[in-house]
Each structure stands twice: as C-alpha cells, then as structure tokens.
Design an enzyme around this catalytic site. Structure first.
Site, PDB file in Angstrom:
ATOM      1  N   ALA A   1       6.439  -9.860 -34.339  1.00 60.07           N
ATOM      2  CA  ALA A   1       6.344  -8.962 -32.894  1.00 60.07           C
ATOM      3  C   ALA A   1       6.628  -7.462 -33.442  1.00 60.07           C
ATOM      4  O   ALA A   1       7.330  -7.451 -34.343  1.00 60.07           O
ATOM      5  CB  ALA A   1       7.559  -9.507 -31.982  1.00 60.07           C
TER       6      ALA A   1
ATOM      7  N   GLY B   1       7.227 -13.769 -35.152  1.00 57.74           N
ATOM      8  CA  GLY B   1       6.186 -14.244 -34.007  1.00 57.74           C
ATOM      9  C   GLY B   1       4.983 -14.567 -34.585  1.00 57.74           C
ATOM     10  O   GLY B   1       4.197 -15.241 -34.004  1.00 57.74           O
TER      11      GLY B   1
ATOM     12  N   GLU C   1       5.427 -17.962 -35.349  1.00 66.34           N
ATOM     13  CA  GLU C   1       5.460 -18.783 -34.140  1.00 66.34           C
ATOM     14  C   GLU C   1       4.077 -19.123 -33.579  1.00 66.34           C
ATOM     15  O   GLU C   1       3.980 -19.948 -32.882  1.00 66.34           O
ATOM     16  CB  GLU C   1       6.434 -17.805 -33.128  1.00 66.34           C
ATOM     17  CG  GLU C   1       7.730 -18.040 -33.711  1.00 66.34           C
ATOM     18  CD  GLU C   1       8.916 -16.979 -33.248  1.00 66.34           C
ATOM     19  OE1 GLU C   1       8.568 -15.741 -33.230  1.00 66.34           O
ATOM     20  OE2 GLU C   1       9.827 -17.231 -32.486  1.00 66.34           O
TER      21      GLU C   1
ATOM     22  N   GLU D   1      14.245 -12.961 -37.882  1.00 62.75           N
ATOM     23  CA  GLU D   1      14.806 -12.179 -36.870  1.00 62.75           C
ATOM     24  C   GLU D   1      16.090 -11.814 -37.043  1.00 62.75           C
ATOM     25  O   GLU D   1      16.568 -10.815 -36.684  1.00 62.75           O
ATOM     26  CB  GLU D   1      14.503 -12.921 -35.731  1.00 62.75           C
ATOM     27  CG  GLU D   1      13.154 -13.080 -35.069  1.00 62.75           C
ATOM     28  CD  GLU D   1      12.258 -14.114 -35.725  1.00 62.75           C
ATOM     29  OE1 GLU D   1      12.419 -14.594 -36.908  1.00 62.75           O
ATOM     30  OE2 GLU D   1      11.070 -14.125 -35.327  1.00 62.75           O
TER      31      GLU D   1
END
Ligand code: CAA
Length: 257
Positions: A66, A111, A114, A134
């Site tokens: 992200a 992300g 993911e 993260e």
C-alpha cells in the site's frame, strides 16, 4: 505503456491487468484501487471471460505494498475507509468466476502480497521478494494478509511472517506454498502463456465450477462443502460440456469445448 494506472488488454477473453505505477514500484494508492475496482466491476459482466492475469509494470516490482506516503497522515477512520476500499477491490478479484493468475515480477510486499493471495495462481520470477513488512512501519497487514496468509500457508508460517516482517525469496515462497511456480524472469511470460493455453483447452463452465467449489467450500464445514461439490458436479451434467468431454474420450478424439 499508457498513463492509465491500470492497463487492460483483452485477448479473446483472457484479460491482462497491469498495475502501472512503476516509479512507486506499483504501490497501491486510492487512485490505483479505484481504477482496479472499476475494471473488475466491468469484468464481472464480461460475457466470455476465460482467465484474468494480473501483474505490475516493469521488471522490478509486482506491487511494493500500500502507498506509505498516502497512508502516513491518515486518521483511524480514514485508515478504515482505505482498508475497506482495498478489501472490497481484492474480494472482487478473488471472486471473479474464472482463474486469476498473478505474475509476480519482483517485489511483492504488504498490500502486494495480499493482492497475490487473492489470486488462484501465483507464478513468480526468481527475483521476486515476498513479505508482510507492516510491523516495521508500526501497523499490521490491513488488506487481508492476517486472514488469507494463514489460510494459504498455515498459521505458524503466517505468524512468522506477519510478526517479524521478514522478507522471503521466491524459492522460500514456493516451499511454503505461497506461490505455485518459480521461473527465471525471462521465462515468466512464456510459462504463463502455456498455462493460459492449458486453461483455455478445458471446458469453460467446468473450470468455473471447479473454482467455485474450492472457493465456496473452503468457508464451509466439510459436509456442507461436500454437498456443494455434489450439486456443482451434478449441474455439469445439465450442460453440453460434459457430453462433449466424455464423448470425446470414448471416441478417442480431442474435446471441442
Ligand atoms: N509506498 C509508496 N511508495 C513506495 C512504496 C510504497 N509501499 N514502495 C516503494 N515506493 C517508492 C519509493 O518511495 C521510491 O520513490 P522515490 O523514487 O520517489 O523516492 C520508489 O518507490 C522506489 O523505491 P526505493 O528507492 O525504495 O527502491 P529500492 O529498490 O531501494 O527498495 C523496496 C525497494 C525494498 C521495495 C523499498 O521501496 C521498500 O521497502 N518499500 C516499502 C515496502 C513496504 O513496506 N510495503 C508495505 C507497505 S504497508 C502495507 O502494504 C499495509 C497494508 O497491509 C495495507
């Protein structure tokens, strides 16, 4: 490569989506997520969709996570909304009725990992790097990693990865079952072309049914999931594919699906 953050190429129902933000290693910001969701909503209505390939632009990165710069100043409410947008988009990718293949060409972090976890297939180049880093940024995975990763690789390995934030190479990703294949980067495209050809040679409704049985069954208890499988299996006998597939076997010829 155009200016669009998501590039789409449709080749006879095999749709390739490219996340096109190479200067930021294809990090997922709100614009990328919105554009991706728009494409996926369209694909849900595609009349003759057979397979979806998703990759990142350039040779260095699939998706490096992200967008950290965008997230830095978010309030808890804004973070919740951002995660909600990503979760919705990733769910749309996961629930497309056809096989979804991630071509992981480099960094596949946060992300990005993911996103790959929501794909049915992940094919990685041998320079790919995976991880859920993260905790190094003071957060936890927010795009589904704490849930899809243990379902893919088991809770022990998922806990290892999400609590240490350590990165793993493509070969370790293969060993733990995070990806299906590892290829030299120069061979990745040819391999995926071969895989797509193989998928296209099978009955399109059976491929959809097999995907649905695995996905929907995973969230049910075993007896309910087996009942679902039986229904989907029986449903195959209502269509032409089963007649053609079995007739071809008996007549010693290739099926024409
Ligand atoms: N967000 C925003 N920008 C990113 C980014 C990210 N996740 N990853 C890389 N970039 C940007 C860099 O800021 C840099 O931009 P500038 O050229 O403008 O400075 C550009 O991409 C190239 O990156 P680097 O110079 O850092 O390239 P490198 O080869 O030295 O390192 C890397 C590559 C190891 C992937 C490093 O960029 C990195 O560690 N990126 C962050 C990875 C990460 O922590 N991802 C998880 C994000 S959090 C998350 O995803 C939460 C969630 O679950 C939702």
């Amino acid at each position: 490569m155009s200016d669009a953050v998501i590039e789409k190429v449709d080749n006879a129902g095999v749709v390739r989506l490219t996340i096109n933000r190479p200067k930021a290693l294809n990090a997922l910001n709100s614009d990328v997520l919105s554009a991706l969701e728009k494409e996926l909503v369209e694909l849900e209505q595609h009349p003759s969709l057979r397979a979806v390939l998703i990759t990142g632009a350039g040779e260095k990165s699939f998706v490096a996570g992200a967008d950290i710069a965008e997230m830095r100043d978010k309030t808890p409410e804004q973070a919740r909304a951002f995660a909600g947008q990503a979760l919705r988009t990733i769910k749309r990718l996961e629930t497309l009725p056809v096989p979804v293949v991630a071509l992981v060409n480099g960094f596949c972090l946060g992300g990005g990992c993911e996103l790959a976890l929501a794909c049915d297939w992940a094919v990685a180049s041998d320079n790919a790097i995976f991880g859920q880093p993260e905790v190094l940024l003071g957060v936890i995975p927010g795009f589904g990693g704490t849930q899809r990763l243990p379902r893919r690789v088991g809770p022990a390995m998922a806990l290892d990865l999400v609590t240490t934030g350590r990165k793993i190479d493509a070969h370790e990703a293969l060993r733990i079952g995070l990806v299906n294949r590892v290829m030299p980067q120069a061979e990745l495209e040819d391999y995926v072309a071969e895989l797509t050809k193989q998928l296209m040679g099978n009955g399109p409704q059976s491929v959809r049914g097999a995907k649905q049985a695995v996905h929907d069954g995973m969230d049910q208890d075993l007896d309910s999931a087996l009942a679902l499988e039986t229904s989907l299996f029986a449903f195959c006998f209502a269509g032409e594919e089963q007649t053609e597939g079995m007739s071809a076997f008996v007549e010693k010829r290739k099926p024409d699906f």
